[in-house]
Design a protein around this motif. Structure first.
Motif, PDB file in Angstrom:
ATOM      1  N   ASN A 189      -6.766   0.800   2.856  1.00 47.90           N
ATOM      2  CA  ASN A 189      -5.669   1.646   3.338  1.00 47.90           C
ATOM      3  C   ASN A 189      -5.189   2.662   2.304  1.00 47.90           C
ATOM      4  O   ASN A 189      -4.770   3.759   2.668  1.00 47.90           O
ATOM      5  CB  ASN A 189      -4.479   0.785   3.783  1.00 47.90           C
ATOM      6  N   THR A 198       0.828  -1.203   0.000  1.00 46.68           N
ATOM      7  CA  THR A 198       0.000   0.000   0.000  1.00 46.68           C
ATOM      8  C   THR A 198       0.865   1.258   0.000  1.00 46.68           C
ATOM      9  O   THR A 198       0.632   2.192  -0.777  1.00 46.68           O
ATOM     10  CB  THR A 198      -0.939  -0.013   1.227  1.00 46.68           C
ATOM     11  N   ASP A 249      -8.054  -3.612  -1.976  1.00 47.85           N
ATOM     12  CA  ASP A 249      -7.929  -4.305  -0.700  1.00 47.85           C
ATOM     13  C   ASP A 249      -9.091  -3.872   0.199  1.00 47.85           C
ATOM     14  O   ASP A 249      -9.322  -2.670   0.363  1.00 47.85           O
ATOM     15  CB  ASP A 249      -6.586  -3.928  -0.048  1.00 47.85           C
ATOM     16  N   ASP A 299      -3.553  -1.511  -5.895  1.00 49.23           N
ATOM     17  CA  ASP A 299      -3.086  -1.984  -4.591  1.00 49.23           C
ATOM     18  C   ASP A 299      -3.812  -3.286  -4.256  1.00 49.23           C
ATOM     19  O   ASP A 299      -5.022  -3.292  -4.060  1.00 49.23           O
ATOM     20  CB  ASP A 299      -3.386  -0.911  -3.526  1.00 49.23           C
TER      21      ASP A 299
HETATM   22 MG   LIG Z   1      -1.976  -2.988   2.012  1.00 46.66          MG
END
Ligand SMILES: [Mg+2]
Ligand SMILES: Nc1ncnc2c1ncn2[C@@H]1O[C@H](COP(=O)(O)OP(=O)(O)O)[C@@H](O)[C@H]1O
Length: 261
Positions: A46, A19, A42, A127
């Motif tokens: 994040n 991330t 994800d 990500d």
């Molecule tokens: Mg991550």
């Protein structure tokens, strides 16, 4: 179909800097003049909070893209940073895997979405979650190449071998043109003997893939997300920012994109 050049930041291990690398490479590339789409794939979200996008301002997300084929115009949001847009994610994404269980072409949903983006962006970065789940398979099927963020610790190489096998599998099944762009060492601490030993091992097996830049362990990178800012807005003149700027240069050089700015 034209789609932005797409890089998946993947490693099935958690906490290796996926991330952090994805957000900061996205923001550095955007600062260099590229129109960048950051895709948060994800359920932890994040990278969404990392670029200052709050849960309350989110309508449609990666979940809607994967489940309902949502259009870019309905789910991509502008961040507060130059040239940087975001496809956000929330915890709801965790259910997507199960819901797509027997769906048709379930591994191609992200690719279809990026094709709908046409030439609106120069670069998309995805990500990935810390698994080799359908979310990661969607990212790898959509991507032109993979960047593997890696921490130099004892089990790193084992994980790397497994990831390389999965990449080969996706190449065989869904995305013949997928390449490994490079391995990015994160949280680097040159004073640790183990770090040097692991790095030597990686060089031995994947020397040509290793980026020259290693991202140092830096408190600035840990605290930046709590301000909802990428490193080039949090502390422009830090070593950490230099590292991500350099890593971004190497990445862009390898894919042959020359920033206009
Ligand atoms: Mg991550
Ligand atoms: N270079 C670095 N120096 C210090 N802390 C880092 C660095 N890179 C990442 N971190 C921290 O390590 C943790 C895991 O990083 P993260 O990017 O979230 O990994 P992943 O996405 O692979 O799970 C986070 O708390 C992050 O702030």
């Amino acid at each position: 179909m034209p789609k932005p050049y797409t890089i998946a930041f993947a490693n099935q291990k958690g906490g290796v800097g996926k991330t952090t690398s994805c957000v900061n490479v996205a923001s550095c590339a955007a600062e260099k003049g590229l129109r960048v789409l950051l895709v948060d794939s994800d359920p932890q979200g994040n990278s969404t909070s990392g670029v200052g996008v709050g849960k309350r301002s989110i309508e449609k997300t990666t979940y809607d893209v994967l489940i309902d084929g949502a259009d870019p115009a309905d789910c991509v949001v502008k961040t507060g940073f130059k040239n940087l847009s975001l496809l956000p994610s929330t915890l709801g994404l965790a259910g997507a895997e199960f819901e797509l269980f027997d769906a048709e072409k379930r591994e191609r949903r992200m690719r279809t979405f990026l094709e709908k983006c046409g030439d609106e962006y120069d670069l998309a970065v995805i990500d990935c979650p810390p698994s080799l789940s359908l979310l990661t398979v969607n990212a790898l099927t959509a991507a032109d190449s993979v960047v593997i963020p890696m921490q130099c610790e004892y089990y790193a190489l084992e994980g790397l071998i497994q990831l390389m096998l999965s990449i080969r599998k996706v190449r065989e099944l869904y995305n013949p043109d997928l390449t490994v762009l490079g391995i990015l060492v994160t949280m680097y601490n040159g004073r640790l003997t183990l770090t040097g030993a692991v790095l030597d091992e990686i060089k031995k097996h994947y020397g040509d893939k290793l980026f020259k830049t290693a991202v140092p362990r830096a408190v600035r990178l840990t605290e930046a997300p709590s301000f909802g800012k990428p490193i080039n807005y949090h502390d422009r003149y830090s070593k950490a920012c230099d590292a991500y700027m350099q890593a971004t240069d190497e990445i862009l050089e390898r894919i042959g994109i020359v920033p206009k700015a």
